[in-house]
Design a protein around this motif. Structure first.
Motif, PDB file in Angstrom:
ATOM      1  N   PRO A 107      45.811  54.040  39.190  1.00  0.00           N
ATOM      2  CA  PRO A 107      45.619  54.364  37.776  1.00  0.00           C
ATOM      3  C   PRO A 107      44.243  53.889  37.330  1.00  0.00           C
ATOM      4  CG  PRO A 107      46.982  52.413  37.987  1.00  0.00           C
ATOM      5  CD  PRO A 107      46.762  52.918  39.385  1.00  0.00           C
ATOM      6  N   VAL A 108      43.666  54.553  36.366  1.00  0.00           N
ATOM      7  CA  VAL A 108      42.399  54.077  35.812  1.00  0.00           C
ATOM      8  C   VAL A 108      42.674  52.776  35.061  1.00  0.00           C
ATOM      9  CG1 VAL A 108      40.548  54.580  34.169  1.00  0.00           C
ATOM     10  CG2 VAL A 108      41.436  56.394  35.656  1.00  0.00           C
ATOM     11  N   PRO A 109      41.969  51.702  35.399  1.00  0.00           N
ATOM     12  CA  PRO A 109      42.248  50.428  34.721  1.00  0.00           C
ATOM     13  C   PRO A 109      41.995  50.514  33.218  1.00  0.00           C
ATOM     14  CG  PRO A 109      40.845  50.100  36.649  1.00  0.00           C
ATOM     15  CD  PRO A 109      40.901  51.572  36.399  1.00  0.00           C
ATOM     16  N   LYS A 110      42.768  49.749  32.481  1.00  0.00           N
ATOM     17  CA  LYS A 110      42.536  49.671  31.043  1.00  0.00           C
ATOM     18  C   LYS A 110      41.118  49.200  30.773  1.00  0.00           C
ATOM     19  CE  LYS A 110      47.368  48.369  30.209  1.00  0.00           C
ATOM     20  NZ  LYS A 110      48.269  47.268  29.771  1.00  0.00           N
ATOM     21  N   ASN A 111      40.514  49.747  29.741  1.00  0.00           N
ATOM     22  CA  ASN A 111      39.173  49.374  29.306  1.00  0.00           C
ATOM     23  C   ASN A 111      38.069  49.834  30.259  1.00  0.00           C
ATOM     24  OD1 ASN A 111      40.323  47.949  27.076  1.00  0.00           O
ATOM     25  ND2 ASN A 111      40.712  46.208  28.426  1.00  0.00           N
ATOM     26  N   VAL A 112      38.402  50.748  31.200  1.00  0.00           N
ATOM     27  CA  VAL A 112      37.388  51.336  32.076  1.00  0.00           C
ATOM     28  C   VAL A 112      37.298  52.825  31.777  1.00  0.00           C
ATOM     29  CG1 VAL A 112      36.741  51.862  34.458  1.00  0.00           C
ATOM     30  CG2 VAL A 112      37.698  49.617  33.894  1.00  0.00           C
ATOM     31  N   ASP A 113      36.091  53.302  31.552  1.00  0.00           N
ATOM     32  CA  ASP A 113      35.838  54.717  31.297  1.00  0.00           C
ATOM     33  C   ASP A 113      36.242  55.552  32.516  1.00  0.00           C
ATOM     34  OD1 ASP A 113      33.447  56.906  31.838  1.00  0.00           O
ATOM     35  OD2 ASP A 113      34.065  56.844  29.740  1.00  0.00           O
ATOM     36  N   LEU A 114      36.791  56.753  32.276  1.00  0.00           N
ATOM     37  CA  LEU A 114      37.266  57.602  33.368  1.00  0.00           C
ATOM     38  C   LEU A 114      36.146  57.924  34.354  1.00  0.00           C
ATOM     39  CD1 LEU A 114      39.438  59.320  34.747  1.00  0.00           C
ATOM     40  CD2 LEU A 114      38.889  61.157  33.140  1.00  0.00           C
ATOM     41  N   PRO A 277      44.269  43.656  37.895  1.00  0.00           N
ATOM     42  CA  PRO A 277      44.394  42.750  36.742  1.00  0.00           C
ATOM     43  C   PRO A 277      43.069  42.070  36.376  1.00  0.00           C
ATOM     44  CG  PRO A 277      46.270  42.485  38.194  1.00  0.00           C
ATOM     45  CD  PRO A 277      45.296  43.350  38.923  1.00  0.00           C
ATOM     46  N   LEU A 278      42.258  41.744  37.380  1.00  0.00           N
ATOM     47  CA  LEU A 278      40.964  41.117  37.104  1.00  0.00           C
ATOM     48  C   LEU A 278      40.018  42.110  36.431  1.00  0.00           C
ATOM     49  CD1 LEU A 278      40.470  39.220  40.500  1.00  0.00           C
ATOM     50  CD2 LEU A 278      41.346  38.294  38.342  1.00  0.00           C
ATOM     51  N   VAL A 279      40.104  43.391  36.828  1.00  0.00           N
ATOM     52  CA  VAL A 279      39.290  44.425  36.187  1.00  0.00           C
ATOM     53  C   VAL A 279      39.722  44.613  34.736  1.00  0.00           C
ATOM     54  CG1 VAL A 279      38.631  46.863  36.241  1.00  0.00           C
ATOM     55  CG2 VAL A 279      38.854  45.588  38.392  1.00  0.00           C
ATOM     56  N   GLU A 280      41.031  44.656  34.518  1.00  0.00           N
ATOM     57  CA  GLU A 280      41.532  44.886  33.164  1.00  0.00           C
ATOM     58  C   GLU A 280      41.259  43.697  32.241  1.00  0.00           C
ATOM     59  OE1 GLU A 280      45.608  46.128  33.675  1.00  0.00           O
ATOM     60  OE2 GLU A 280      44.976  48.195  34.049  1.00  0.00           O
ATOM     61  N   GLU A 281      41.115  42.510  32.822  1.00  0.00           N
ATOM     62  CA  GLU A 281      40.764  41.335  32.026  1.00  0.00           C
ATOM     63  C   GLU A 281      39.262  41.219  31.792  1.00  0.00           C
ATOM     64  OE1 GLU A 281      42.411  37.939  33.997  1.00  0.00           O
ATOM     65  OE2 GLU A 281      44.433  38.807  34.049  1.00  0.00           O
ATOM     66  N   GLY A 282      38.487  42.095  32.418  1.00  0.00           N
ATOM     67  CA  GLY A 282      37.045  42.065  32.248  1.00  0.00           C
ATOM     68  C   GLY A 282      36.323  41.086  33.148  1.00  0.00           C
ATOM     69  N   MET A 283      37.028  40.477  34.100  1.00  0.00           N
ATOM     70  CA  MET A 283      36.407  39.527  35.019  1.00  0.00           C
ATOM     71  C   MET A 283      35.602  40.242  36.103  1.00  0.00           C
ATOM     72  SD  MET A 283      39.550  36.803  35.380  1.00  0.00           S
ATOM     73  CE  MET A 283      38.575  35.558  36.221  1.00  0.00           C
ATOM     74  N   VAL A 284      35.972  41.462  36.394  1.00  0.00           N
ATOM     75  CA  VAL A 284      35.248  42.311  37.340  1.00  0.00           C
ATOM     76  C   VAL A 284      35.119  43.675  36.683  1.00  0.00           C
ATOM     77  CG1 VAL A 284      35.211  43.297  39.653  1.00  0.00           C
ATOM     78  CG2 VAL A 284      36.313  41.075  39.281  1.00  0.00           C
ATOM     79  N   ARG A 285      33.957  44.289  36.789  1.00  0.00           N
ATOM     80  CA  ARG A 285      33.759  45.592  36.158  1.00  0.00           C
ATOM     81  C   ARG A 285      32.907  46.476  37.056  1.00  0.00           C
ATOM     82  NH1 ARG A 285      28.567  45.814  34.075  1.00  0.00           N
ATOM     83  NH2 ARG A 285      27.479  43.809  33.847  1.00  0.00           N
TER      84      ARG A 285
END
Length: 318
Positions: A107-114, A277-285
């Motif tokens: 799934p596309v992570p939350k808070n990440v542009d498609l 989860p780390l991507v969705e928390e903004g720790m990795v982008r």
């Protein structure tokens, strides 16, 4: 549909936007309407004739995409037509439509542009499978990342910090400040300094291969783990086995594309459970350098091979 085909092995000019047959999902596959595709070093090697796709993969380059589910093959559950996804592919991502085994969808992570999500699957799967799954990086250890300004490098730097490691990266001087801003504790200019004389690491993630082998082993701490994922510095190098024994060190080499569908699905599950989860928390982008329209794939490859980019290069739908 249209896809980027390789007219003949060669330079970026060999890439052509060509009309090709529409793909149809077989059992266990998902058809994706491509919104964006990530550009990877493996794509350039394939273009040059040095990295042929697996027998069951399309001949078009492209190892990762983002987009929307267009159709589901028989037996596929848990995904819906129209759902926004990103996926790890065996090939075929430089196209308007792409097929992916259902086990390689994310799934596309939350808070990440498609569109930016297209820059995640390959680097996340590569870094997770090598740094976390194989090398078992632990909090408080030191991770040395070569090619820190690459797509893999920028992701590895962030993930290392998120996991509680000290992160050292090698890169050209012009990329140092941005790597420090991403979380690197120290950056070494590989054009002017011998990293093996100024740092010691528990885990080394290496894209250079033979040209760095001796220095990488010199840089390992006792019990260190060297994982080689690229051969930009050559296929052969000299290894002092006595030094390896004294250090109780591990040297491993891996590729992602040639793994079985079952192995890739297991890696993607690990990415979804531990990295998303780390991507969705903004720790990795995702770190995106530039976007090109799919028809300008040759320009994207020229930028890739210049090594002037920082992070990922993307191709977007036209």
């Amino acid at each position: 549909m249209h896809a980027i085909t390789i007219e003949r092995p060669g330079g970026p000019e060999a890439l052509r936007w060509t009309e090709v047959p529409d793909p149809a999902p077989a059992a266990g596959e998902v058809l994706i309407e491509v919104v964006a595709a990530g550009v990877n070093r493996a794509d350039a090697l394939q273009r040059q004739g040095n990295y042929p796709p697996p027998k069951d993969a399309p001949p078009y380059p492209g190892l990762e995409v983002s987009g929307r589910v267009r159709a589901l093959g028989e037996g596929v559950h848990g995904w819906q037509v129209g759902q926004e996804v990103c996926a790890l592919l065996g090939g075929g991502g430089y196209a308007q439509l792409a097929l992916a085994p259902a086990g390689q969808l994310l799934p596309v992570p939350k808070n990440v542009d498609l569109i930016e999500a297209a820059g995640l699957p390959e680097v996340a799967a590569t870094v997770f499978s090598n740094v976390v799954d194989l090398a078992r990086l632990q909090p408080g250890e030191t991770l040395l990342v070569h090619g820190g300004g690459s797509g893999i490098g920028t992701f590895a730097v962030q993930l290392g910090k998120a996991l509680g490691a000290e992160v050292v990266a090698t890169a050209r001087a012009g990329k140092h400040q941005r790597l420090l801003e991403l979380g690197a504790d120290r950056v070494i200019d590989y054009t002017a300094e011998d990293f093996s004389k100024i740092t010691q690491a528990d885990v080394v993630l290496d894209i250079m291969g033979g040209g760095y082998l001796k220095q990488n082993v010199d840089a390992l701490k006792a019990g260190g783990r060297l994982v080689v994922i690229g051969l930009q510095g050559g296929r052969r190098g000299e290894l002092d086995l006595g030094q390896l024994l004294v250090k109780r060190a591990l040297v491993a080499g891996t590729t992602l594309r040639a793994r079985s569908a079952a192995e890739k699905a297991a890696i993607v599950r690990g990415v979804r459970e531990e990295i998303w989860p780390l991507v969705e928390e903004g720790m990795v982008r995702p770190v995106i350098d530039e976007r090109f329209p799919m028809t300008a794939a040759a320009e994207a490859h020229r930028l890739l091979e210049s090594n002037e980019h920082f992070g990922k290069i993307l191709l977007t739908a036209v």
